[in-house]
Design an enzyme around this catalytic site. Structure first.
Site, PDB file in Angstrom:
ATOM      1  N   ARG A  94       0.848  -1.189   0.000  1.00  0.00           N
ATOM      2  CA  ARG A  94       0.000   0.000   0.000  1.00  0.00           C
ATOM      3  C   ARG A  94       0.880   1.233   0.000  1.00  0.00           C
ATOM      4  O   ARG A  94       1.782   1.346   0.834  1.00  0.00           O
ATOM      5  CB  ARG A  94      -0.910  -0.032   1.222  1.00  0.00           C
ATOM      6  CG  ARG A  94      -1.799   1.170   1.345  1.00  0.00           C
ATOM      7  CD  ARG A  94      -2.843   0.967   2.410  1.00  0.00           C
ATOM      8  NE  ARG A  94      -3.805  -0.056   2.015  1.00  0.00           N
ATOM      9  CZ  ARG A  94      -4.958  -0.287   2.654  1.00  0.00           C
ATOM     10  NH1 ARG A  94      -5.280   0.422   3.701  1.00  0.00           N
ATOM     11  NH2 ARG A  94      -5.782  -1.225   2.235  1.00  0.00           N
ATOM     12  N   LYS A 104      -7.011 -14.462   5.550  1.00  0.00           N
ATOM     13  CA  LYS A 104      -7.590 -14.512   4.208  1.00  0.00           C
ATOM     14  C   LYS A 104      -7.068 -15.735   3.436  1.00  0.00           C
ATOM     15  O   LYS A 104      -7.832 -16.473   2.826  1.00  0.00           O
ATOM     16  CB  LYS A 104      -7.235 -13.236   3.442  1.00  0.00           C
ATOM     17  CG  LYS A 104      -7.933 -13.133   2.107  1.00  0.00           C
ATOM     18  CD  LYS A 104      -7.376 -12.056   1.217  1.00  0.00           C
ATOM     19  CE  LYS A 104      -7.548 -10.670   1.772  1.00  0.00           C
ATOM     20  NZ  LYS A 104      -7.402  -9.629   0.711  1.00  0.00           N
ATOM     21  N   LYS A 130       2.103  -7.972   4.527  1.00  0.00           N
ATOM     22  CA  LYS A 130       1.621  -6.758   3.878  1.00  0.00           C
ATOM     23  C   LYS A 130       2.735  -5.728   4.001  1.00  0.00           C
ATOM     24  O   LYS A 130       3.569  -5.823   4.914  1.00  0.00           O
ATOM     25  CB  LYS A 130       0.366  -6.248   4.596  1.00  0.00           C
ATOM     26  CG  LYS A 130      -0.455  -5.267   3.807  1.00  0.00           C
ATOM     27  CD  LYS A 130      -1.499  -5.925   2.936  1.00  0.00           C
ATOM     28  CE  LYS A 130      -2.268  -4.897   2.135  1.00  0.00           C
ATOM     29  NZ  LYS A 130      -3.296  -5.494   1.295  1.00  0.00           N
ATOM     30  N   ASP A 155      -1.734  -2.975  -4.173  1.00  0.00           N
ATOM     31  CA  ASP A 155      -2.776  -2.550  -3.241  1.00  0.00           C
ATOM     32  C   ASP A 155      -3.089  -1.089  -3.561  1.00  0.00           C
ATOM     33  O   ASP A 155      -2.685  -0.571  -4.617  1.00  0.00           O
ATOM     34  CB  ASP A 155      -2.322  -2.740  -1.783  1.00  0.00           C
ATOM     35  CG  ASP A 155      -3.482  -2.631  -0.794  1.00  0.00           C
ATOM     36  OD1 ASP A 155      -4.373  -3.488  -0.843  1.00  0.00           O
ATOM     37  OD2 ASP A 155      -3.513  -1.677   0.000  1.00  0.00           O
TER      38      ASP A 155
HETATM   39  P1  NAI Z   1      -7.684   2.021  -5.597  1.00  0.00           P
HETATM   40  O1  NAI Z   1      -6.640   2.835  -4.972  1.00  0.00           O
HETATM   41  O2  NAI Z   1      -7.581   1.683  -7.053  1.00  0.00           O
HETATM   42  O3  NAI Z   1      -9.117   2.710  -5.387  1.00  0.00           O
HETATM   43  C1  NAI Z   1      -9.563   3.272  -4.202  1.00  0.00           C
HETATM   44  C2  NAI Z   1     -10.569   4.347  -4.577  1.00  0.00           C
HETATM   45  O4  NAI Z   1     -11.213   4.802  -3.392  1.00  0.00           O
HETATM   46  C3  NAI Z   1      -9.956   5.561  -5.253  1.00  0.00           C
HETATM   47  O5  NAI Z   1     -10.654   5.886  -6.444  1.00  0.00           O
HETATM   48  C4  NAI Z   1     -10.098   6.672  -4.182  1.00  0.00           C
HETATM   49  O6  NAI Z   1     -10.256   7.967  -4.754  1.00  0.00           O
HETATM   50  C5  NAI Z   1     -11.350   6.222  -3.485  1.00  0.00           C
HETATM   51  N1  NAI Z   1     -11.515   6.758  -2.130  1.00  0.00           N
HETATM   52  C6  NAI Z   1     -10.570   6.982  -1.174  1.00  0.00           C
HETATM   53  N2  NAI Z   1     -11.139   7.475  -0.057  1.00  0.00           N
HETATM   54  C7  NAI Z   1     -12.475   7.535  -0.302  1.00  0.00           C
HETATM   55  C8  NAI Z   1     -13.597   7.943   0.459  1.00  0.00           C
HETATM   56  N3  NAI Z   1     -13.451   8.381   1.713  1.00  0.00           N
HETATM   57  N4  NAI Z   1     -14.825   7.878  -0.108  1.00  0.00           N
HETATM   58  C9  NAI Z   1     -14.974   7.426  -1.382  1.00  0.00           C
HETATM   59  N5  NAI Z   1     -13.943   7.029  -2.157  1.00  0.00           N
HETATM   60  C10 NAI Z   1     -12.707   7.083  -1.622  1.00  0.00           C
HETATM   61  O7  NAI Z   1      -7.810   0.669  -4.728  1.00  0.00           O
HETATM   62  P2  NAI Z   1      -8.402  -0.733  -5.164  1.00  0.00           P
HETATM   63  O8  NAI Z   1      -7.326  -1.607  -5.658  1.00  0.00           O
HETATM   64  O9  NAI Z   1      -9.625  -0.518  -5.991  1.00  0.00           O
HETATM   65  O10 NAI Z   1      -8.824  -1.345  -3.741  1.00  0.00           O
HETATM   66  C11 NAI Z   1      -9.986  -0.889  -3.081  1.00  0.00           C
HETATM   67  C12 NAI Z   1     -10.039  -1.527  -1.702  1.00  0.00           C
HETATM   68  O11 NAI Z   1     -10.049  -2.947  -1.835  1.00  0.00           O
HETATM   69  C13 NAI Z   1      -8.828  -1.206  -0.812  1.00  0.00           C
HETATM   70  O12 NAI Z   1      -9.253  -1.086   0.520  1.00  0.00           O
HETATM   71  C14 NAI Z   1      -7.932  -2.425  -0.978  1.00  0.00           C
HETATM   72  O13 NAI Z   1      -7.106  -2.642   0.151  1.00  0.00           O
HETATM   73  C15 NAI Z   1      -8.968  -3.514  -1.104  1.00  0.00           C
HETATM   74  N6  NAI Z   1      -8.484  -4.679  -1.828  1.00  0.00           N
HETATM   75  C16 NAI Z   1      -8.012  -4.569  -3.098  1.00  0.00           C
HETATM   76  C17 NAI Z   1      -7.559  -5.686  -3.767  1.00  0.00           C
HETATM   77  C18 NAI Z   1      -7.100  -5.608  -5.199  1.00  0.00           C
HETATM   78  O14 NAI Z   1      -6.950  -6.672  -5.827  1.00  0.00           O
HETATM   79  N7  NAI Z   1      -6.881  -4.439  -5.755  1.00  0.00           N
HETATM   80  C19 NAI Z   1      -7.561  -6.999  -3.142  1.00  0.00           C
HETATM   81  C20 NAI Z   1      -8.147  -7.024  -1.816  1.00  0.00           C
HETATM   82  C21 NAI Z   1      -8.563  -5.890  -1.182  1.00  0.00           C
END
Ligand code: NAI
Length: 360
Positions: free
Chosen positions: A56, A80, A92, A127
């Site tokens: 992250r 997980k 992580k 991440d």
């Molecule tokens: P990302 O960084 O691509 O997207 C996160 C989005 O959330 C961004 O568009 C950001 O602007 C938005 N955001 C941040 N704070 C916000 C708020 N307060 N309200 C609304 N939107 C907000 O991250 P990604 O990869 O889509 O991951 C999303 C979540 O899923 C994270 O928590 C990540 O840890 C979790 N995750 C992701 C995995 C993956 O394969 N990418 C796998 C497992 C979990």
């Protein structure tokens, strides 16, 4: 031999308070003055295999906040992997700073060299704040990285498989409440339109759901509206009238307050550590809300990169991710018949598998 940049330092520490609650095998602080790298790698457990988890990249207010996050997240990865049935442990990493300002190829390579010094005990994936292109750069200096592009021998972005796992989990929860494994006609609030949230919107759209979205980044909202003009936009998804709440931004959005006012019957999303405190799950349950434990719902990406390590085909990986539906159905059934919280049912499966791998 890994080539560590001058001024680079690594130390191993244990955070006492957290160690008593969730012992970690190793926590490594990484600093590289030449590139401004400040990172922490948390290895929670290698009992079931190498510790795998994403990196992250985030502007934490201080090192303490970053440490808290990495400890919680790496422990979550152990659980997980165990529930997903992959032969991996939990780890992580966090890189401290705003990726839009400080992320450079040099910094990523310096970070990759630290990963390499661990000799495969920690394997990185992507991440929040890191993407496939970043993993390709890290992969220039270490083999212990997954989720790289197909061009460099990886399985690509894990977000589509993560979104598929969340969608299957949501279908299983829908079946448990509404006796139909579909979101057609239901209003689903997707909070966070990043890599996973956007893919989830596509799956929900194809299933016929009504979709409400929110993101703090107006460009992310615009991109989704361009693709799916019929989605509604809210300032805050949590305040909207919903059947399903899908947190796909950062964790901790379910507090005693938000859990008490949430309109949704199902909470199922990709974000890790969705509950601000553990007691929030009981509040949700008392209100008749089904919470699908985050680390069960979002295991699709982990299943993909675990498959990448053993060179499984894309079809095989997809079948395994689809099977998250069965895992969630079974968890919710156990929760109902034994009157235990879904989170407890999931933890119990994970702990049994970790104990049996330890030979306890
Ligand atoms: P990302 O960084 O691509 O997207 C996160 C989005 O959330 C961004 O568009 C950001 O602007 C938005 N955001 C941040 N704070 C916000 C708020 N307060 N309200 C609304 N939107 C907000 O991250 P990604 O990869 O889509 O991951 C999303 C979540 O899923 C994270 O928590 C990540 O840890 C979790 N995750 C992701 C995995 C993956 O394969 N990418 C796998 C497992 C979990």
């Amino acid at each position: 031999m890994p080539q560590i940049l001058e001024h680079a330092t690594a130390t191993t520490v244990f955070d006492r308070e957290d160690a008593s609650e969730h012992p970690h095998e190793q926590v490594i602080f990484c600093e590289d003055a030449a590139t401004g790298l400040q990172a922490i790698i948390g290895i929670h457990s290698t009992v079931r295999g190498p510790a795998l988890g994403g990196t992250r990249f985030y502007p934490y207010p201080d090192q303490g906040a970053a440490l808290t996050d990495v400890l919680r997240l790496s422990r979550g990865m152990t659980y997980k992997a165990a529930v997903a049935g992959v032969d991996l442990g939990g780890g992580k990493a966090v890189i401290i700073g705003d990726p839009n300002r400080i992320k450079t190829p040099g910094l990523l390579r310096a970070y990759g060299r630290f990963i390499d010094t661990l000799g495969g005990r920690y394997i990185s994936a992507g991440d929040v704040g890191t993407n496939t292109a970043d993993l390709d750069i890290i992969g220039e200096v270490t083999n212990h990285v997954v989720g790289r592009s197909a061009r460099t021998g990886g399985s690509g972005d894990s977000a589509p498989m993560t979104a598929l796992g969340v969608f299957q989990s949501m279908r299983a929860a829908a079946d448990s409440i509404w006796r139909a494994p579909s979101l057609a006609g239901r209003t689903v609030g997707v909070e966070g339109l990043g890599k996973v949230g956007t893919e989830l919107v596509a799956l929900l759209h194809a299933d016929g759901a009504r979709i409400v979205v929110a993101d703090v980044d107006p460009d992310a909202v615009r991109r989704v509206r361009d693709r799916f003009p019929d989605v509604s936009v809210a300032a805050h998804v949590l305040g909207a009238d919903l059947d399903v709440y899908a947190p796909c931004a950062l964790g901790g959005t379910l507090t005693t307050d938000t859990a008490s006012t949430l309109t949704a019957r199902i909470v199922c999303g990709a974000a890790n550590n969705q509950l601000w405190t553990p007691d929030v799950e009981q509040i949700l349950t008392d209100r008749g809300v089904v919470w699908v434990p985050d680390y069960v719902a979002n295991a699709g990406g982990l299943i993909q990169v675990a498959g990448e390590l053993r060179r499984a085909s894309a079809e095989r990986i997809r079948t395994e991710v689809d099977a998250i539906y069965d895992t969630v159905s079974s968890l919710l059934e156990q929760s109902r018949t034994e009157s235990i919280l879904p989170g407890r049912a999931a933890d119990r499966i994970a702990e049994e598998r970790i104990w049996s791998a330890r030979g306890a």
